[in-house]
Scaffold this motif. Structure first.
Motif, PDB file in Angstrom:
ATOM      1  N   GLY A 272      41.395  39.500  34.987  1.00  0.00           N
ATOM      2  CA  GLY A 272      40.607  40.259  34.852  1.00  0.00           C
ATOM      3  C   GLY A 272      40.662  40.576  36.537  1.00  0.00           C
ATOM      4  O   GLY A 272      40.512  41.311  36.981  1.00  0.00           O
ATOM      5  N   LEU A 273      41.203  39.931  37.532  1.00  0.00           N
ATOM      6  CA  LEU A 273      41.542  39.897  38.659  1.00  0.00           C
ATOM      7  C   LEU A 273      42.397  40.850  39.500  1.00  0.00           C
ATOM      8  O   LEU A 273      42.607  41.362  39.952  1.00  0.00           O
ATOM      9  CB  LEU A 273      41.543  38.666  39.429  1.00  0.00           C
ATOM     10  CG  LEU A 273      42.287  39.449  41.097  1.00  0.00           C
ATOM     11  CD1 LEU A 273      40.849  39.263  42.080  1.00  0.00           C
ATOM     12  CD2 LEU A 273      42.290  37.579  42.050  1.00  0.00           C
ATOM     13  N   LEU A 274      43.287  40.737  38.519  1.00  0.00           N
ATOM     14  CA  LEU A 274      44.724  41.768  38.904  1.00  0.00           C
ATOM     15  C   LEU A 274      44.156  43.155  37.824  1.00  0.00           C
ATOM     16  O   LEU A 274      44.754  44.205  38.737  1.00  0.00           O
ATOM     17  CB  LEU A 274      45.548  41.168  37.935  1.00  0.00           C
ATOM     18  CG  LEU A 274      46.087  40.150  37.680  1.00  0.00           C
ATOM     19  CD1 LEU A 274      47.576  39.860  37.010  1.00  0.00           C
ATOM     20  CD2 LEU A 274      47.384  40.916  39.132  1.00  0.00           C
ATOM     21  N   TYR A 275      43.541  43.467  36.927  1.00  0.00           N
ATOM     22  CA  TYR A 275      43.489  44.364  36.689  1.00  0.00           C
ATOM     23  C   TYR A 275      42.144  45.100  37.233  1.00  0.00           C
ATOM     24  O   TYR A 275      41.594  46.886  37.654  1.00  0.00           O
ATOM     25  CB  TYR A 275      42.719  44.471  34.390  1.00  0.00           C
ATOM     26  CG  TYR A 275      43.509  44.291  34.422  1.00  0.00           C
ATOM     27  CD1 TYR A 275      44.520  44.350  33.990  1.00  0.00           C
ATOM     28  CD2 TYR A 275      42.917  43.614  32.443  1.00  0.00           C
ATOM     29  CE1 TYR A 275      46.242  43.570  33.463  1.00  0.00           C
ATOM     30  CE2 TYR A 275      44.551  43.058  32.693  1.00  0.00           C
ATOM     31  CZ  TYR A 275      45.441  42.604  32.177  1.00  0.00           C
ATOM     32  OH  TYR A 275      46.706  42.067  31.530  1.00  0.00           O
ATOM     33  N   ASP A 276      41.343  44.643  37.721  1.00  0.00           N
ATOM     34  CA  ASP A 276      40.010  45.317  38.552  1.00  0.00           C
ATOM     35  C   ASP A 276      40.560  45.767  39.914  1.00  0.00           C
ATOM     36  O   ASP A 276      41.993  45.667  40.527  1.00  0.00           O
ATOM     37  CB  ASP A 276      39.583  43.686  39.101  1.00  0.00           C
ATOM     38  CG  ASP A 276      37.945  44.300  39.478  1.00  0.00           C
ATOM     39  OD1 ASP A 276      37.574  45.763  39.518  1.00  0.00           O
ATOM     40  OD2 ASP A 276      37.160  44.005  40.889  1.00  0.00           O
ATOM     41  N   GLN A 277      39.432  46.490  40.108  1.00  0.00           N
ATOM     42  CA  GLN A 277      39.946  47.389  41.608  1.00  0.00           C
ATOM     43  C   GLN A 277      39.700  47.086  42.970  1.00  0.00           C
ATOM     44  O   GLN A 277      38.894  46.745  42.544  1.00  0.00           O
ATOM     45  CB  GLN A 277      39.641  49.174  40.790  1.00  0.00           C
ATOM     46  CG  GLN A 277      40.214  49.819  40.206  1.00  0.00           C
ATOM     47  CD  GLN A 277      39.460  51.068  39.934  1.00  0.00           C
ATOM     48  OE1 GLN A 277      38.561  52.086  40.457  1.00  0.00           O
ATOM     49  NE2 GLN A 277      39.515  52.045  38.776  1.00  0.00           N
ATOM     50  N   TYR A 278      40.363  47.715  43.802  1.00  0.00           N
ATOM     51  CA  TYR A 278      39.572  47.542  45.179  1.00  0.00           C
ATOM     52  C   TYR A 278      38.235  47.662  45.732  1.00  0.00           C
ATOM     53  O   TYR A 278      38.048  49.023  44.583  1.00  0.00           O
ATOM     54  CB  TYR A 278      40.788  47.985  46.094  1.00  0.00           C
ATOM     55  CG  TYR A 278      41.673  47.257  46.211  1.00  0.00           C
ATOM     56  CD1 TYR A 278      41.886  45.479  46.654  1.00  0.00           C
ATOM     57  CD2 TYR A 278      43.375  47.407  45.851  1.00  0.00           C
ATOM     58  CE1 TYR A 278      43.276  44.900  46.583  1.00  0.00           C
ATOM     59  CE2 TYR A 278      44.424  47.571  46.086  1.00  0.00           C
ATOM     60  CZ  TYR A 278      44.307  45.878  46.212  1.00  0.00           C
ATOM     61  OH  TYR A 278      45.317  45.638  46.403  1.00  0.00           O
ATOM     62  N   ILE A 279      37.342  47.100  45.654  1.00  0.00           N
ATOM     63  CA  ILE A 279      35.858  47.041  45.985  1.00  0.00           C
ATOM     64  C   ILE A 279      36.279  48.403  47.106  1.00  0.00           C
ATOM     65  O   ILE A 279      36.748  48.005  48.235  1.00  0.00           O
ATOM     66  CB  ILE A 279      34.822  46.333  46.297  1.00  0.00           C
ATOM     67  CG1 ILE A 279      33.797  46.837  46.051  1.00  0.00           C
ATOM     68  CG2 ILE A 279      35.196  45.232  47.244  1.00  0.00           C
ATOM     69  CD1 ILE A 279      32.252  45.864  46.184  1.00  0.00           C
ATOM     70  N   THR A 280      34.833  49.121  47.570  1.00  0.00           N
ATOM     71  CA  THR A 280      34.959  50.017  48.611  1.00  0.00           C
ATOM     72  C   THR A 280      33.625  49.676  49.705  1.00  0.00           C
ATOM     73  O   THR A 280      32.054  49.260  48.285  1.00  0.00           O
ATOM     74  CB  THR A 280      34.714  51.570  47.865  1.00  0.00           C
ATOM     75  OG1 THR A 280      34.448  52.010  47.114  1.00  0.00           O
ATOM     76  CG2 THR A 280      36.037  51.600  47.324  1.00  0.00           C
TER      77      THR A 280
END
Length: 345
Positions: free
Chosen positions: A33-41
Motif C-alpha cells: 500500500g505504501l508503494l502504490y500510494d502517491q506522495y501527499i501534497t
C-alpha cells in the motif's frame, strides 16, 4: 555493500512487523500500500480546493466575501478551542502544568480572534453590509453552536443563566445543598460550585442567558432565529451539559489538589474568562455599534436579535470561574467599555 540496510531501518522494520502483526494483517500488504500510494501534497493534505469552495456569497456585494470568510475562520478557531477543552476534560491524570498549557493555548486562539476583529469592524463598507445582510435573514452569528459548546465545556450551567434569574436559582439550589449536606473543602464558594454540578441541567437551560437575545422586544415572542437554533441544537447542548457537569473546565480546576492549583493556572483561567466573556463580546459590540447604530436609535440585528440587551458583558455578567474573581471585579464586569461607548457623544 551499497544497498545494505542500515541498523536504523532494520530496527524500524522490526517495529513495523510488530505493529502490523497486532493489527491482524501482514506487513507486506501494508508495504505494498505504501508503494502504490502517491506522495501527499500541501493542497491535498489541507483539502484546499474544498476549503476554498465553501465561501459562497448570497449577493453580488463584494464585501460579503469578507463577512462569510471571517466567520468561517472564526468557527475553525472555535473548533481548536473545543479540541483543547476536551483534552483537559478527558485527561485522567490532570496536573496543573498540563492544565495551564491547554488554557494558555485557548487564550492564544482567542487573542488572535480578538486582535483580528478589525477585519469585521473596519473591513467592510457599512452601506454594503446593511444591504447584503438582508439576504441572510433569519441567520445570525447568534446561532454559533460551537461558541455555546465552548461555554458548556467551560463551566456549570448555573453560571450561564441570565443575570436576572441567577441569584434566585442559586438561592434555591443552595438551599437544597444545605439540606443534603454539601461537601466541605474549606472554601464556601468552591463547595457551592462543586455541588452545582448536581443541578438539574434541563431546568437551568431554560434560563440560559443567550435565549433572551432571541426574544422579539415588540411582541415578547421567540424569534425564528432562536426557534431554529433551539430545534437544531438543544438536544446536543443538553447532552454535553449533562456529560461534563462533573468534569467541565471549572469543575476540573476546583477538584484539583491544592498543590496543583498553580498561580499561573489561576491567571490563565482569569484571562480565559476575560477574553471570552468580556473582550470577545466587546469586539462584537464594536462591530454592532459601527454597523447597526443610527441617529435616533439602532438598526435591528440580523435575525432580529436584540443586541444592545444581549451583547454587553456588564448586563449579563457571565463568568466561567466566579470564585477566581472578587465581588468588586464582578460588579465592574465589562462596564467601563460600555459606559464609554454609549455615553460618549
Amino acid at each position: 555493500m551499497a544497498d545494505q540496510i542500515s541498523p536504523e531501518i532494520a530496527e524500524r522494520i522490526k517495529l513495523l512487523e510488530k505493529k502490523f502483526k497486532n493489527s491482524g494483517q501482514d506487513m507486506l500488504s501494508y508495504l505494498d500500500g505504501l508503494l502504490y500510494d502517491q506522495y501527499i501534497t500541501y493542497w491535498d493534505y489541507i483539502r484546499l480546493d474544498t476549503l476554498l469552495s465553501l465561501q459562497v456569497p448570497s449577493t453580488s456585494f463584494p464585501d460579503e466575501m469578507i463577512f462569510i470568510g471571517y466567520h468561517q475562520i472564526t468557527e475553525l478557531y472555535f473548533k481548536l478551542v473545543i479540541h483543547e477543552q476536551k483534552q483537559i476534560i478527558e485527561q485522567e491524570q490532570l496536573t496543573g502544568k498540563y492544565f495551564t498549557e491547554k488554557i494558555r493555548r485557548i487564550n492564544r486562539y482567542f487573542k488572535v480572534m480578538i486582535n483580528s476583529f478589525e477585519v469585521m469592524i473596519k473591513g467592510m463598507e457599512r452601506e454594503q453590509f446593511l444591504k447584503f445582510r438582508m439576504s441572510l435573514l433569519p441567520a445570525s452569528g447568534f446561532q454559533s453552536a460551537q461558541f455555546r459548546m465552548i461555554e458548556l465545556y467551560a463551566t456549570n450551567v448555573i453560571h450561564l443563566t441570565h443575570s436576572k434569574d441567577r441569584l434566585l436559582l442559586k438561592k434555591g439550589f443552595e438551599s437544597r445543598f444545605r439540606e443534603s449536606g454539601p461537601r466541605d473543602n474549606g472554601n464556601e464558594t468552591d463547595t457551592v460550585d462543586i455541588n452545582a454540578a448536581t443541578y438539574n441541567v434541563v431546568e437551568l437551560f431554560e434560563h440560559i442567558y443567550w435565549k433572551r437575545g432571541g426574544i422579539d422586544l415588540a411582541t415578547g415572542e421567540k424569534t425564528l432565529t432562536l426557534k431554529q437554533f433551539e430545534k437544531r441544537y438543544t438536544p446536543r447542548f443538553l447532552r454535553i451539559a449533562e456529560e461534563v457537569k462533573q468534569t467541565n473546565i471549572y469543575q476540573r480546576y476546583l477538584r484539583l489538589p491544592e498543590s496543583e492549583q498553580l498561580p499561573e493556572l489561576k491567571e490563565e483561567l482569569r484571562k480565559m474568562d476575560e477574553n471570552i466573556n468580556i473582550n470577545w463580546l466587546l469586539m462584537h459590540m464594536g462591530a454592532a455599534h459601527r454597523y447597526l447604530r443610527k441617529e435616533g436609535g439602532t438598526v435591528q440585528a440580523t435575525g432580529g436579535t436584540n443586541w444592545k440587551e444581549f451583547l454587553p458583558p456588564s448586563f449579563q455578567k457571565i463568568s466561567f470561574f466566579p470564585s477566581l474573581w472578587t465581588a468588586q471585579e464582578h460588579e465592574l464586569w465589562g462596564k467601563q467599555w460600555v459606559d464609554h461607548t454609549f455615553n460618549t457623544p
